[in-house]
Design a protein around this motif. Structure first.
Motif, PDB file in Angstrom:
ATOM      1  N   GLU A  39       1.801   1.751  -3.537  1.00  0.00           N
ATOM      2  CA  GLU A  39       0.518   1.742  -4.407  1.00  0.00           C
ATOM      3  C   GLU A  39      -0.571   2.882  -4.379  1.00  0.00           C
ATOM      4  O   GLU A  39      -0.003   4.126  -4.688  1.00  0.00           O
ATOM      5  CB  GLU A  39      -0.222   0.283  -4.383  1.00  0.00           C
ATOM      6  N   ASP A  40      -1.417   2.693  -3.608  1.00  0.00           N
ATOM      7  CA  ASP A  40      -2.468   3.570  -3.425  1.00  0.00           C
ATOM      8  C   ASP A  40      -2.439   4.685  -2.226  1.00  0.00           C
ATOM      9  O   ASP A  40      -3.063   5.421  -1.909  1.00  0.00           O
ATOM     10  CB  ASP A  40      -3.935   3.125  -3.460  1.00  0.00           C
ATOM     11  N   THR A  54      -3.533   9.376   4.184  1.00  0.00           N
ATOM     12  CA  THR A  54      -3.042   8.389   3.378  1.00  0.00           C
ATOM     13  C   THR A  54      -1.580   8.697   3.102  1.00  0.00           C
ATOM     14  O   THR A  54      -1.280   9.815   2.352  1.00  0.00           O
ATOM     15  CB  THR A  54      -4.134   8.563   2.073  1.00  0.00           C
ATOM     16  N   GLU A  66       0.777  -1.063   0.067  1.00  0.00           N
ATOM     17  CA  GLU A  66       0.083  -0.068   0.030  1.00  0.00           C
ATOM     18  C   GLU A  66       0.774   1.182  -0.077  1.00  0.00           C
ATOM     19  O   GLU A  66       0.453   2.331  -0.526  1.00  0.00           O
ATOM     20  CB  GLU A  66      -1.020   0.105   1.177  1.00  0.00           C
ATOM     21  N   HIS A 116       2.102   8.025   1.611  1.00  0.00           N
ATOM     22  CA  HIS A 116       2.673   7.448   0.187  1.00  0.00           C
ATOM     23  C   HIS A 116       4.118   7.582   0.292  1.00  0.00           C
ATOM     24  O   HIS A 116       4.864   8.761   0.852  1.00  0.00           O
ATOM     25  CB  HIS A 116       2.168   7.941  -1.107  1.00  0.00           C
TER      26      HIS A 116
END
Length: 601
Positions: free
Chosen positions: A463-464, A472, A460, A474
């Motif tokens: 990825e998203d 979220t 994850e 990243h």
């Protein structure tokens, strides 16, 4: 094999009596063995082997291939039969001619078969040669299976190799010349001592067989290992923060805070003065803080990655800033703590927190798209079993993780030590690295599931994005200047996989290094040893193979190169700091209290 003191062919009466007496002791010890095994701790059976679907799919693919190309199947079988029959015929012929000698060609070298009797004695040579023929046949059969998913094929190959390694004749008394010779030389005492060792290991682990790799009486954490002077200056339920005593009159203004993995304990970086990274960093003129993680029990069942970030990484940085009176620190993360540090940096970017001036990663994965040697253990059947285990226990017990790592190198970390301890009756060596390796820790249930499902399986972070603490996160959000150290033969965090993650990080200033050797030796590589070199290449645009093709090799440790880079990001020299402050008094001398807590279910 010698069977008597005068070189004769038979045991003397005294020796035979002594041998018989020791064999009676073995019989008595066997009853004790059965007793400890009757109280064996249980764990989810799904963690012992893959489910039957893997072997069913392999058999289906094999027989489907055989139906389509029966000639290939017959060819493989006939080759195996031919080698076996020829091998037997040659041995029979030698016996018929009265030539009790092994063939001139002893076969390929293998350290398991280092005893000269494997090559010179007809019985042992026959056993060895037939084992090698059998092993080759299994390996060829697995390699020839077509029509399987690549991951499934990799798993099949791994578990087939485990069977091959387990069936080695060196693992059995009747076919191990070292063990048989030792039994005769010691009049059976080696077998008695070996069984004592086996029972002691079982009793120490509630009936679960975990081979003791080092003499635990030879080391004391805080005594002859993990002895660098310092004080615990902060403690919460997740960690202790240790500040190390300065050894220079001045230090860099910006402190260093180091986050070791919580799988095993931090003192791999402080085993002894000669190879202590902690001692070396302090000697270069840095104020160094090191986190020592708690060894969780069942009460930590709901602790997740967010807790390691908020109450671990971010809390440590906050307290270090307060103690030193600075706005920024230089952060270091090793292995899983490096993975977590990268997520923390992504979170800090989202929050506008600029507390980290630079980040260094030791063998830290962020891109899990290739699961490497852990592929056999990262599929649904095993992770389903782990989820059931942690749901029941609240934690992933330390021996389960330790066993998994050991079986990735089973001949070196399982069968070899077991033979020496249980069949030769030898005491384990006084080896600090192996002592540390056996001082393992539990993992919180929630964190284990998040890591295996969210990072290892779904990747994850690359990825998203992974959802943690309301954000979220990243990998591209990691934007501070960074250096990443990987290791050329690392079987836990492959350097090519680390490289892919670093490529995706958003920092405009990235340095990537590949050290010679593996996950531990490549990092614990002091300049004074002049042992392992390292590779550098400033061009990170191509893939890992292109990076290595264009890399420059340097003799010696990467430590001085890292320190030169770090010093440019560490500010001016100031008088060496005292440990702690009025709000952070010393709570315990280094290495602290959490590190000496043993694993508990």
């Amino acid at each position: 094999m010698t069977t008597s003191d005068d070189g004769g062919g038979a045991l003397g009466h005294e020796h035979l009596d002594k041998l018989t007496e020791n064999l009676r002791k073995v019989e008595a010890l066997s009853k004790r063995l059965m007793e400890v095994m009757s109280h064996k701790t249980t764990h989810n059976p799904a963690l012992n082997a893959p489910n039957q679907e893997l072997f069913t799919r392999a058999a289906t693919a094999y027989w489907s291939q055989a139906m389509q190309n029966p000639a290939k199947l017959l060819e493989d079988q006939i080759e195996f039969w031919g080698k076996s029959v020829k091998h037997f015929a040659e041995a029979q012929q030698a016996l018929a001619q009265g030539k009790l000698v092994a063939p001139e060609d002893p076969g390929p070298s293998d350290k398991r078969f280092s005893n000269p009797l494997w090559d010179s004695h007809p019985y042992f040579n026959f056993v060895k040669q037939q084992y090698l023929i059998n092993a080759e046949a299994i390996e060829q059969a697995v390699a020839g299976v077509e029509g399987m998913d690549a991951k499934e094929k990799r798993r099949l190959s791994y578990f087939a190799q485990q069977i091959v390694d387990m069936m080695s004749p060196t693992n059995y008394l009747a076919t191990n010349p070292d063990a048989l010779e030792k039994a005769l030389e010691t009049e059976g005492q080696s077998l008695v001592q070996g069984l004592e060792n086996l029972i002691a290991d079982l009793e120490a682990n509630d009936g679960e067989l975990v081979v003791r790799l080092a003499d635990e009486q030879a080391f004391e954490v805080g005594g002859n290992i993990a002895a660098s002077p310092g004080e615990v200056v902060y403690r919460n339920r997740m960690m202790e923060v240790i500040q190390y005593k300065p050894s220079t009159e001045t230090v860099h203004e910006t402190p260093v805070v180091l986050f070791p993995p919580w799988i095993n304990k931090f003192y791999i970086l402080d085993l002894k003065p000669q190879n202590s990274l902690i001692k070396w960093v302090v000697e270069q003129g840095y104020t160094l803080f090191v986190v020592s993680w708690v060894n969780p029990d069942r009460s930590y069942a709901e602790i997740g990655l967010e807790d390691y970030i908020e109450e671990g990484v971010l809390a440590a940085i906050r307290e270090v800033k307060a103690i030193c009176g600075v706005e920024q620190v230089n952060a270091v993360g090793y292995c899983i703590a490096g993975t977590t540090l990268s997520m923390a940096l992504a979170l800090m970017k989202k929050r506008g927190d600029k507390s980290v001036k630079s980040a260094t990663f030791f063998t830290a994965l962020t891109d899990f798209s290739d699961q490497g040697e852990f592929t056999p253990f990262l599929q649904d059947d095993f992770i389903d079993g782990i989820e059931e285990e942690v749901a029941e226990q609240g934690i992933l017990r330390s021996y389960i993780m330790s066993r998994t790592f050991s079986y990735l190198r089973s001949n070196d970390l399982v069968y070899g030590p077991a033979v020496r301890s249980y069949m030769l009756g030898e005491a384990p060596p006084a080896f600090d690295l192996l002592y540390w390796n056996g001082d393992s820790t539990n993992l919180p249930g929630r964190m284990t599931t998040q890591y295996l499902r969210g990072l290892c399986q779904r990747n994850e972070f690359c990825e998203d994005g992974i959802k943690i603490l309301g954000e979220t996160l990243h990998v591209k959000d990691v934007s501070v200047p960074l250096m990443s150290i990987s290791c050329e033969t690392d079987h836990i965090a492959a350097w090519k996989d680390i490289y892919r993650g670093v490529q995706q990080m958003g920092s405009r200033s990235k340095i990537f290094i590949v050290s010679e050797s593996g996950h531990i030796a490549g990092i614990v590589n002091p300049p004074s040893k002049k042992k392992y070199g390292h590779y550098t290449n400033s061009d990170l645009k191509g893939d890992a193979n292109a990076w290595m093709e264009g890399a420059t090799f340097h003799e010696g440790s990467w430590w001085p190169r890292w320190e030169e880079w770090l010093s440019k990001r560490s500010g001016k020299q100031i008088p060496a700091r005292d440990i702690g402050d009025s709000d952070h008094p010393g709570l315990a001398p280094a290495p602290g209290t959490y590190v000496v807590a043993k694993s508990k279910a």
